[in-house]
Scaffold this motif. Structure first.
Motif, PDB file in Angstrom:
ATOM      1  N   ASN A 231     -11.755   7.071 -10.226  1.00 33.73           N
ATOM      2  CA  ASN A 231     -10.687   7.744  -9.482  1.00 33.73           C
ATOM      3  C   ASN A 231     -10.056   6.791  -8.463  1.00 33.73           C
ATOM      4  O   ASN A 231     -10.761   6.098  -7.741  1.00 33.73           O
ATOM      5  CB  ASN A 231     -11.207   8.994  -8.761  1.00 33.73           C
ATOM      6  N   LEU A 232      -8.740   6.767  -8.456  1.00 33.14           N
ATOM      7  CA  LEU A 232      -8.025   5.744  -7.677  1.00 33.14           C
ATOM      8  C   LEU A 232      -7.736   6.137  -6.230  1.00 33.14           C
ATOM      9  O   LEU A 232      -7.177   5.339  -5.476  1.00 33.14           O
ATOM     10  CB  LEU A 232      -6.679   5.434  -8.352  1.00 33.14           C
ATOM     11  N   MET A 233      -8.112   7.377  -5.848  1.00 33.24           N
ATOM     12  CA  MET A 233      -7.733   7.792  -4.492  1.00 33.24           C
ATOM     13  C   MET A 233      -8.703   7.259  -3.439  1.00 33.24           C
ATOM     14  O   MET A 233      -9.919   7.281  -3.624  1.00 33.24           O
ATOM     15  CB  MET A 233      -7.671   9.312  -4.410  1.00 33.24           C
TER      16      MET A 233
ATOM     17  N   ARG B 133      -2.577   9.396   0.612  1.00 29.86           N
ATOM     18  CA  ARG B 133      -1.779   9.884  -0.531  1.00 29.86           C
ATOM     19  C   ARG B 133      -1.561   8.767  -1.577  1.00 29.86           C
ATOM     20  O   ARG B 133      -1.222   7.630  -1.216  1.00 29.86           O
ATOM     21  CB  ARG B 133      -0.430  10.437  -0.056  1.00 29.86           C
ATOM     22  N   PRO B 134      -1.783   9.104  -2.852  1.00 35.48           N
ATOM     23  CA  PRO B 134      -1.546   8.101  -3.909  1.00 35.48           C
ATOM     24  C   PRO B 134      -0.102   8.113  -4.412  1.00 35.48           C
ATOM     25  O   PRO B 134       0.271   7.286  -5.229  1.00 35.48           O
ATOM     26  CB  PRO B 134      -2.502   8.549  -5.019  1.00 35.48           C
ATOM     27  N   GLU B 135       0.692   9.084  -3.972  1.00 42.74           N
ATOM     28  CA  GLU B 135       2.128   9.112  -4.291  1.00 42.74           C
ATOM     29  C   GLU B 135       2.801   9.894  -3.170  1.00 42.74           C
ATOM     30  O   GLU B 135       2.165  10.738  -2.524  1.00 42.74           O
ATOM     31  CB  GLU B 135       2.397   9.778  -5.652  1.00 42.74           C
TER      32      GLU B 135
ATOM     33  N   ALA C 134       2.080   4.532  -0.048  1.00 38.45           N
ATOM     34  CA  ALA C 134       1.132   5.196  -0.947  1.00 38.45           C
ATOM     35  C   ALA C 134      -0.050   4.239  -1.121  1.00 38.45           C
ATOM     36  O   ALA C 134       0.090   3.028  -0.898  1.00 38.45           O
ATOM     37  CB  ALA C 134       1.786   5.498  -2.284  1.00 38.45           C
ATOM     38  N   PHE C 135      -1.187   4.803  -1.491  1.00 38.42           N
ATOM     39  CA  PHE C 135      -2.414   3.999  -1.541  1.00 38.42           C
ATOM     40  C   PHE C 135      -3.161   4.284  -2.845  1.00 38.42           C
ATOM     41  O   PHE C 135      -3.344   5.450  -3.206  1.00 38.42           O
ATOM     42  CB  PHE C 135      -3.328   4.369  -0.355  1.00 38.42           C
ATOM     43  N   ARG C 136      -3.572   3.237  -3.532  1.00 37.93           N
ATOM     44  CA  ARG C 136      -4.368   3.424  -4.757  1.00 37.93           C
ATOM     45  C   ARG C 136      -5.434   2.338  -4.804  1.00 37.93           C
ATOM     46  O   ARG C 136      -5.116   1.157  -4.628  1.00 37.93           O
ATOM     47  CB  ARG C 136      -3.493   3.322  -6.015  1.00 37.93           C
ATOM     48  N   ASN C 137      -6.648   2.768  -5.080  1.00 35.73           N
ATOM     49  CA  ASN C 137      -7.748   1.796  -5.167  1.00 35.73           C
ATOM     50  C   ASN C 137      -7.737   1.177  -6.568  1.00 35.73           C
ATOM     51  O   ASN C 137      -8.590   1.479  -7.399  1.00 35.73           O
ATOM     52  CB  ASN C 137      -9.071   2.516  -4.876  1.00 35.73           C
TER      53      ASN C 137
ATOM     54  N   ARG D  52      -2.872  -2.340  -3.413  1.00 36.15           N
ATOM     55  CA  ARG D  52      -3.681  -1.162  -3.050  1.00 36.15           C
ATOM     56  C   ARG D  52      -2.963  -0.331  -1.989  1.00 36.15           C
ATOM     57  O   ARG D  52      -3.197   0.854  -1.863  1.00 36.15           O
ATOM     58  CB  ARG D  52      -5.071  -1.617  -2.595  1.00 36.15           C
ATOM     59  N   GLU D  53      -2.129  -0.969  -1.196  1.00 38.43           N
ATOM     60  CA  GLU D  53      -1.259  -0.256  -0.254  1.00 38.43           C
ATOM     61  C   GLU D  53       0.159  -0.699  -0.583  1.00 38.43           C
ATOM     62  O   GLU D  53       0.445  -1.892  -0.580  1.00 38.43           O
ATOM     63  CB  GLU D  53      -1.619  -0.654   1.182  1.00 38.43           C
TER      64      GLU D  53
END
Ligand code: GAP
Length: 517
Positions: free
Chosen positions: A195-197, A215-217, A247-250, A262-263
């Motif tokens: 999970n990318l969040m 938030r991822p979007e 937005a942020f995604r791991n 990632r950011e």
């Protein structure tokens, strides 16, 4: 210039000239996180303005908002991100490197496609104007064999993604004999979901209930405010809500500079329409967004549409605008017909009605949504990739010289005008400062007196400044300056009073907006 070299050069240039720095560089950096420097921040702001004005100012039925990054955790359950915002990951046991399993397969497919492209290139050279590509594709045995390979793999791949079949994804990697680019081995782990969040905790009590997500979007901030905006703005369907924000995604694999971070920042717009009319609006937004990209005046062949192989369960149409980055054609922007999925989910999870009363139809319904979603950082990279140029210049004495010039569209350039006194004496700096003080309210100017005039021109070329003026002794006599054009390097003598008119006219955002309206 080889395309791999271009990316390396862009990275080095961005650092040397104050566009982009690795985050926390003095501590050896943080992977896939970047800081924008003095010129990067200006360019980024100009891209945002181009997007925002073309969406919000040019459309009477689109308004812009700025929602918070932190949102109620149930938002992400309703949107499906808690359950399904996953990427399939796989490790190579020898190199210990981690990869996105789907990306490994996509890259394998791209390699086969590149072989077909090569065959076509050779044939174009051989047959010239009489070359018939469709016929060649249908008859050349090597092209047919490679196309068959692609079709077979794609069919299995899409079926595996649709069924969330991780075992089959690993089987495809093994059957295609995909090797780790580092170790060269096929010694893979099983594929698992990740999970990318990013999670964090709200408040001081550290129990489960306080977990919230970065938030991822940005889109969900629009969906949860849809009724607030519709009611407070008395918006009538069709209407849109736009937003720019972080937005942020791991990300599992975050490589390729600011392409996958990632950011990062997104510029998203949700357009609310009557159910049943969504595919008409989808086509319209596809055309509108491509026109926006082409408004910048770069080679139109560098942009193409790519239909999604697999539609998300809530979408009934989806397309990417791909750009030819130095590492090949990749997604720059997504345009999605998201049906009424998000609003219906929020209605279900919050218990609040998300319906719109349509006075013309005398009917209540949950609107359908067309989304346009573009990464600001990817847009930034696309501009640098288009703009970076190493030019060989022939001098009057017959010798050659090299310059690096960023051919950024003048409207987006970080600095519009450099004001350069020829010497640091004889009242020239004072006169140049006086001109700066008058013009700085109109355009972003820079004052430079260090180094020879030639070196100063090169420096401005390297940051993409479209105009330089040189203040010399003649300026003191007749109030004229030389105006130098970045692209042509031509110089003309003009009265100081004309500088403002020329520079403002040539660098105004209005030029771009008129092209895309
Ligand atoms: N709301 C829809 C959405 O977020 P997406 O395709 O996941 O869709 C939209 O992302 C855009 O955001 C992409 O086309 C890309 O430009 C940008 N983007 C996504 N992930 C990114 C990342 N890790 N780094 C930089 N940009 C990213």
């Amino acid at each position: 210039m080889a395309q791999e070299d271009l990316l390396k050069k862009i990275i080095a240039h961005s650092k040397e000239y104050g566009f982009i720095f690795q985050s926390s560089e003095i501590y050896d950096g943080l992977s896939a996180v970047y800081d924008y420097g003095q010129y990067g921040a200006e360019l980024k702001n100009n891209i945002k303005k181009y997007w925002w004005d073309s969406m919000v100012r040019l459309h009477e039925n689109i308004v812009g908002i700025d929602s918070a990054i932190f949102m109620h955790p149930t938002v992400w359950k309703a949107s499906g991100h808690v359950g399904a915002f996953n990427d399939p990951l796989i490790d190579n046991k020898d190199s210990k490197k981690r990869y996105r399993a789907d990306v490994l397969i996509e890259e394998h497919l791209a390699k086969i496609e590149a072989k077909i492209d090569k065959e076509i290139e050779k044939a174009v050279e051989k047959f010239g104007a009489s070359f018939d590509e469709p016929q060649f594709r249908a008859t050349n045995q090597r092209v047919i064999a490679n196309q068959e390979k692609i079709d077979v793999i794609k069919k299995r791949f899409v079926a595996a993604l649709e069924a969330d079949n991780l075992v089959e994804i690993k089987n495809i990697i093994e059957d295609c004999e995909i090797v780790c680019p580092i170790s060269g081995s096929k010694n893979w782990t099983d594929v698992r979901q990740f999970n990318l969040m990013f999670e964090t905790k709200l408040g001081s009590v550290t129990d489960e209930a306080n977990i919230i997500y970065l938030r991822p979007e940005t889109a969900q901030g629009i969906f949860v405010n849809y009724l607030n905006v519709q009611k407070s703005g008395r918006m009538k369907i069709p209407f849109g809500i736009a937003q720019i924000g972080k937005a942020f995604r791991n990300e599992i694999v975050a490589r390729q500079f600011i392409f996958r971070m990632r950011e990062f920042e997104q510029m998203e717009m949700q357009f609310f329409v009557r159910p049943g009319e969504e595919l008409k609006w989808f086509e319209l937004w596809k055309a509108t967004r491509l026109k926006w990209h082409n408004g910048l005046g770069f080679d139109p062949k560098k942009y193409r549409f790519h239909n999604h192989d697999k539609l998300a369960h809530y979408a009934n149409a989806a397309v990417d605008i791909e750009f030819e980055f130095p590492m090949g054609f990749k997604e720059l922007e997504g345009i999605h017909s998201r049906t009424d999925f998000d609003l219906s989910q929020h209605q279900k999870f919050s218990g609040k009605k998300m319906q719109y009363f349509d006075p013309e139809l005398n009917e209540n319904y949950v609107p359908f949504v067309i989304e346009t979603s573009i990464g600001l950082d990817r847009m930034f990279l696309s501009i640098l990739s288009n703009a970076y140029d190493e030019e060989t210049i022939k001098q009057e004495d017959g010798k050659t010289d090299q310059r690096i010039v960023l051919r950024i569209p003048p409207e987006l350039a970080p600095v519009k005008l450099a004001i350069l006194p020829l010497m640091k004496k004889d009242g020239l700096p004072e006169k140049a400062t006086q001109i700066l003080d008058e013009l700085k309210y109109e355009v972003n100017c820079i004052y430079e007196e260090k180094d020879s005039i030639g070196k100063r021109y090169r420096r401005q070329d390297a940051i993409g400044t479209p105009y330089c003026i040189t203040v010399d002794h003649e300026t003191l006599e007749n109030n004229t300056v030389t105006l130098r054009n970045r692209d042509t390097m031509e110089q003309e003598r003009i009265p100081v009073e004309k500088v403002k008119q020329i520079v403002v006219e040539k660098t105004s955002m209005t030029n771009l907006l008129k092209k895309v309206n």
